[in-house]
Scaffold this active site. Sequence first.
Site, PDB file in Angstrom:
ATOM      1  N   GLU A   1     -22.753  54.588   4.935  1.00 21.06           N
ATOM      2  CA  GLU A   1     -22.944  53.929   6.240  1.00 21.06           C
ATOM      3  C   GLU A   1     -23.210  54.987   7.306  1.00 21.06           C
ATOM      4  OE1 GLU A   1     -20.400  50.590   7.516  1.00 21.06           O
ATOM      5  OE2 GLU A   1     -19.973  51.783   9.307  1.00 21.06           O
TER       6      GLU A   1
ATOM      7  N   THR B   1     -25.108  50.551  11.241  1.00 21.91           N
ATOM      8  CA  THR B   1     -24.261  49.657  12.043  1.00 21.91           C
ATOM      9  C   THR B   1     -25.032  49.095  13.244  1.00 21.91           C
ATOM     10  OG1 THR B   1     -23.363  51.388  13.451  1.00 21.91           O
ATOM     11  CG2 THR B   1     -22.166  50.921  11.404  1.00 21.91           C
TER      12      THR B   1
ATOM     13  N   ALA C   1     -21.506  48.803  16.991  1.00 18.66           N
ATOM     14  CA  ALA C   1     -20.095  48.873  16.575  1.00 18.66           C
ATOM     15  C   ALA C   1     -19.239  49.494  17.675  1.00 18.66           C
ATOM     16  CB  ALA C   1     -19.968  49.665  15.288  1.00 18.66           C
TER      17      ALA C   1
ATOM     18  N   GLY D   1     -18.422  40.599  14.877  1.00 16.29           N
ATOM     19  CA  GLY D   1     -18.319  41.586  15.945  1.00 16.29           C
ATOM     20  C   GLY D   1     -17.037  41.384  16.730  1.00 16.29           C
TER      21      GLY D   1
ATOM     22  N   ALA E   1     -18.564  34.737  11.673  1.00 18.96           N
ATOM     23  CA  ALA E   1     -19.617  35.287  10.809  1.00 18.96           C
ATOM     24  C   ALA E   1     -20.161  34.219   9.859  1.00 18.96           C
ATOM     25  CB  ALA E   1     -19.065  36.472  10.017  1.00 18.96           C
TER      26      ALA E   1
ATOM     27  N   TYR F   1     -11.265  42.422   4.504  1.00 21.73           N
ATOM     28  CA  TYR F   1     -10.186  43.274   4.995  1.00 21.73           C
ATOM     29  C   TYR F   1      -9.049  43.301   3.980  1.00 21.73           C
ATOM     30  CZ  TYR F   1     -13.127  42.492   8.946  1.00 21.73           C
ATOM     31  OH  TYR F   1     -14.245  42.429   9.745  1.00 21.73           O
TER      32      TYR F   1
ATOM     33  N   HIS G   1      -7.437  40.840   8.305  1.00 21.10           N
ATOM     34  CA  HIS G   1      -8.080  41.035   9.600  1.00 21.10           C
ATOM     35  C   HIS G   1      -7.022  40.957  10.705  1.00 21.10           C
ATOM     36  CE1 HIS G   1     -10.594  39.777  13.145  1.00 21.10           C
ATOM     37  NE2 HIS G   1     -11.311  40.771  12.674  1.00 21.10           N
TER      38      HIS G   1
ATOM     39  N   LYS H   1     -17.196  32.302   3.767  1.00 20.86           N
ATOM     40  CA  LYS H   1     -18.394  33.139   3.972  1.00 20.86           C
ATOM     41  C   LYS H   1     -19.214  33.205   2.678  1.00 20.86           C
ATOM     42  CE  LYS H   1     -16.294  36.829   6.188  1.00 20.86           C
ATOM     43  NZ  LYS H   1     -16.209  38.003   7.090  1.00 20.86           N
TER      44      LYS H   1
ATOM     45  N   GLN I   1      -8.866  62.493  13.924  1.00 20.69           N
ATOM     46  CA  GLN I   1      -9.662  61.289  13.681  1.00 20.69           C
ATOM     47  C   GLN I   1      -8.772  60.121  13.215  1.00 20.69           C
ATOM     48  OE1 GLN I   1     -11.748  62.436  10.189  1.00 20.69           O
ATOM     49  NE2 GLN I   1     -13.213  60.778  10.158  1.00 20.69           N
TER      50      GLN I   1
HETATM   51  P1  FAD Z   1     -15.253  36.681  10.739  1.00 24.09           P
HETATM   52  O1  FAD Z   1     -15.480  36.598   9.280  1.00 24.09           O
HETATM   53  O2  FAD Z   1     -15.900  35.672  11.612  1.00 24.09           O
HETATM   54  O3  FAD Z   1     -13.684  36.698  10.965  1.00 24.09           O
HETATM   55  C1  FAD Z   1     -13.112  37.016  12.247  1.00 24.09           C
HETATM   56  C2  FAD Z   1     -11.726  36.390  12.348  1.00 24.09           C
HETATM   57  O4  FAD Z   1     -11.869  34.977  12.484  1.00 24.09           O
HETATM   58  C3  FAD Z   1     -10.848  36.617  11.117  1.00 24.09           C
HETATM   59  O5  FAD Z   1      -9.520  36.762  11.548  1.00 24.09           O
HETATM   60  C4  FAD Z   1     -11.033  35.320  10.318  1.00 24.09           C
HETATM   61  O6  FAD Z   1      -9.928  35.055   9.478  1.00 24.09           O
HETATM   62  C5  FAD Z   1     -11.175  34.318  11.450  1.00 24.09           C
HETATM   63  N1  FAD Z   1     -11.969  33.121  11.095  1.00 24.09           N
HETATM   64  C6  FAD Z   1     -13.098  33.091  10.369  1.00 24.09           C
HETATM   65  N2  FAD Z   1     -13.564  31.826  10.283  1.00 24.09           N
HETATM   66  C7  FAD Z   1     -12.706  31.035  10.989  1.00 24.09           C
HETATM   67  C8  FAD Z   1     -12.635  29.646  11.271  1.00 24.09           C
HETATM   68  N3  FAD Z   1     -13.553  28.776  10.810  1.00 24.09           N
HETATM   69  N4  FAD Z   1     -11.605  29.195  12.027  1.00 24.09           N
HETATM   70  C9  FAD Z   1     -10.668  30.046  12.506  1.00 24.09           C
HETATM   71  N5  FAD Z   1     -10.675  31.391  12.275  1.00 24.09           N
HETATM   72  C10 FAD Z   1     -11.693  31.875  11.514  1.00 24.09           C
HETATM   73  N6  FAD Z   1     -18.631  45.534  14.084  1.00 24.09           N
HETATM   74  C11 FAD Z   1     -19.712  45.776  14.859  1.00 24.09           C
HETATM   75  O7  FAD Z   1     -19.691  45.460  16.057  1.00 24.09           O
HETATM   76  N7  FAD Z   1     -20.850  46.352  14.327  1.00 24.09           N
HETATM   77  C12 FAD Z   1     -20.933  46.713  13.028  1.00 24.09           C
HETATM   78  O8  FAD Z   1     -21.954  47.250  12.588  1.00 24.09           O
HETATM   79  C13 FAD Z   1     -19.803  46.472  12.176  1.00 24.09           C
HETATM   80  N8  FAD Z   1     -19.842  46.793  10.866  1.00 24.09           N
HETATM   81  C14 FAD Z   1     -18.770  46.474  10.058  1.00 24.09           C
HETATM   82  C15 FAD Z   1     -18.842  46.769   8.689  1.00 24.09           C
HETATM   83  C16 FAD Z   1     -17.779  46.459   7.851  1.00 24.09           C
HETATM   84  C17 FAD Z   1     -17.872  46.765   6.374  1.00 24.09           C
HETATM   85  C18 FAD Z   1     -16.581  45.879   8.392  1.00 24.09           C
HETATM   86  C19 FAD Z   1     -15.401  45.587   7.503  1.00 24.09           C
HETATM   87  C20 FAD Z   1     -16.509  45.588   9.747  1.00 24.09           C
HETATM   88  C21 FAD Z   1     -17.586  45.870  10.601  1.00 24.09           C
HETATM   89  N9  FAD Z   1     -17.552  45.593  11.968  1.00 24.09           N
HETATM   90  C22 FAD Z   1     -18.647  45.847  12.760  1.00 24.09           C
HETATM   91  C23 FAD Z   1     -16.327  45.055  12.586  1.00 24.09           C
HETATM   92  C24 FAD Z   1     -16.306  43.501  12.644  1.00 24.09           C
HETATM   93  O9  FAD Z   1     -17.326  43.031  13.498  1.00 24.09           O
HETATM   94  C25 FAD Z   1     -14.922  43.098  13.175  1.00 24.09           C
HETATM   95  O10 FAD Z   1     -13.930  43.456  12.239  1.00 24.09           O
HETATM   96  C26 FAD Z   1     -14.747  41.667  13.624  1.00 24.09           C
HETATM   97  O11 FAD Z   1     -13.478  41.574  14.285  1.00 24.09           O
HETATM   98  C27 FAD Z   1     -14.722  40.633  12.500  1.00 24.09           C
HETATM   99  O12 FAD Z   1     -15.959  40.471  11.947  1.00 24.09           O
HETATM  100  P2  FAD Z   1     -16.151  39.508  10.654  1.00 24.09           P
HETATM  101  O13 FAD Z   1     -17.585  39.451  10.397  1.00 24.09           O
HETATM  102  O14 FAD Z   1     -15.228  39.904   9.587  1.00 24.09           O
HETATM  103  O15 FAD Z   1     -15.663  38.125  11.325  1.00 24.09           O
END
Ligand code: FAD
Length: 288
Positions: free
Chosen positions: A17, A48, A51, A108, A127, A147, A151, A166, A213
């Site tokens: 990455e 990314t 981020a 995000g 997401a 996670y 999360h 998802k 870090q």
């Molecule tokens: P989601 O899957 O939407 O989950 C977010 C939260 O909502 C979780 O607690 C989940 O349990 C909850 N949730 C999901 N669906 C529902 C529902 N229907 N009802 C109620 N709650 C729900 N961030 C950036 O800004 N840019 C990046 O490039 C980036 N790259 C990443 C790469 C990786 C491998 C990882 C692990 C994370 C990355 N992130 C990035 C961080 C990420 O955007 C954050 O961790 C964010 O808080 C959660 O994103 P997610 O896609 O997992 O969200």
Amino acid sequence: MKIKNIFEQKERVVSFEIFPPNKNFSEEKLKAVTAELVNLNPDFISVTYGAGGKTKGGTIEMASYIKNILNTEVLAHLTCVGSKKSEIENFMKEVKENNIQNILALRGDVPKGETEEIYDRGDFKYASELIQELKSNSDISIGAAFYPETHYQNNDLVDLFHLKNKVEKGADFLVSQLFFDNERFFSFREQAEKLDINVPLVAGIMPITNAAQIKRIVELSKCSVPKKLERILEKYGDNPESMQKAGVLYATDQIIELFANDVKGIHLYTMNKVEAARDIMNNIFFAR
Ligand code: FAD
């Protein structure tokens, strides 16, 4: 090539990455770093997207450079927090124009200076909704985040349930938040299997090459630091050269154990640095 096909064809998949250029990391420097990373022969490189609440931009340009100039497979990250459908459509138009075939679909976080209201302002709250949109309107291979230590906004079970959603909406593979304790990953995998989450689980590994870090990383990711790593940090943290070597060896150990336990993919968080990635790739060449 679609990353879902790479997982079908290869026994072990190793990816890197990087983050796009910013005011402290010029485009020219990043292109040079990326060319060196490509020489290490990863199966794909991910880029990314905004981020850490940073400006969105540079993801497509860098992804296109990797795919079309360096001829290496690429995974462009995309977040949907606060975005309108039209913005996602415009992004996907550029993705198509640049021959990019893989997206890591993410929600995000709240950007700096904003509040949680932003989650309700866009057209996609989670997401899973972005994944559904991408699945209905494109032929892209889709990855999503998970996670192993849960999360920060949810507990284990609820988070797993949302992860399954998802996959049902169309995620072809899942990439993990970084972690330092493999046991956390293994027990997460067991729970995921019980829920019939059957797509490849990719382990996110970050070599700790600098003791300062880790405090910020732990704050952001909420991952646990095992006693073994704590002792390494205490012993070598004040000596940058020793810390670099110890961090690479710790990550190598993690990866060998993961591969020995049939983990299909490793995603190295390079932080745009070549040296640690090169040393790790040399260390694990026999295991790939
Ligand atoms: P989601 O899957 O939407 O989950 C977010 C939260 O909502 C979780 O607690 C989940 O349990 C909850 N949730 C999901 N669906 C529902 C529902 N229907 N009802 C109620 N709650 C729900 N961030 C950036 O800004 N840019 C990046 O490039 C980036 N790259 C990443 C790469 C990786 C491998 C990882 C692990 C994370 C990355 N992130 C990035 C961080 C990420 O955007 C954050 O961790 C964010 O808080 C959660 O994103 P997610 O896609 O997992 O969200």
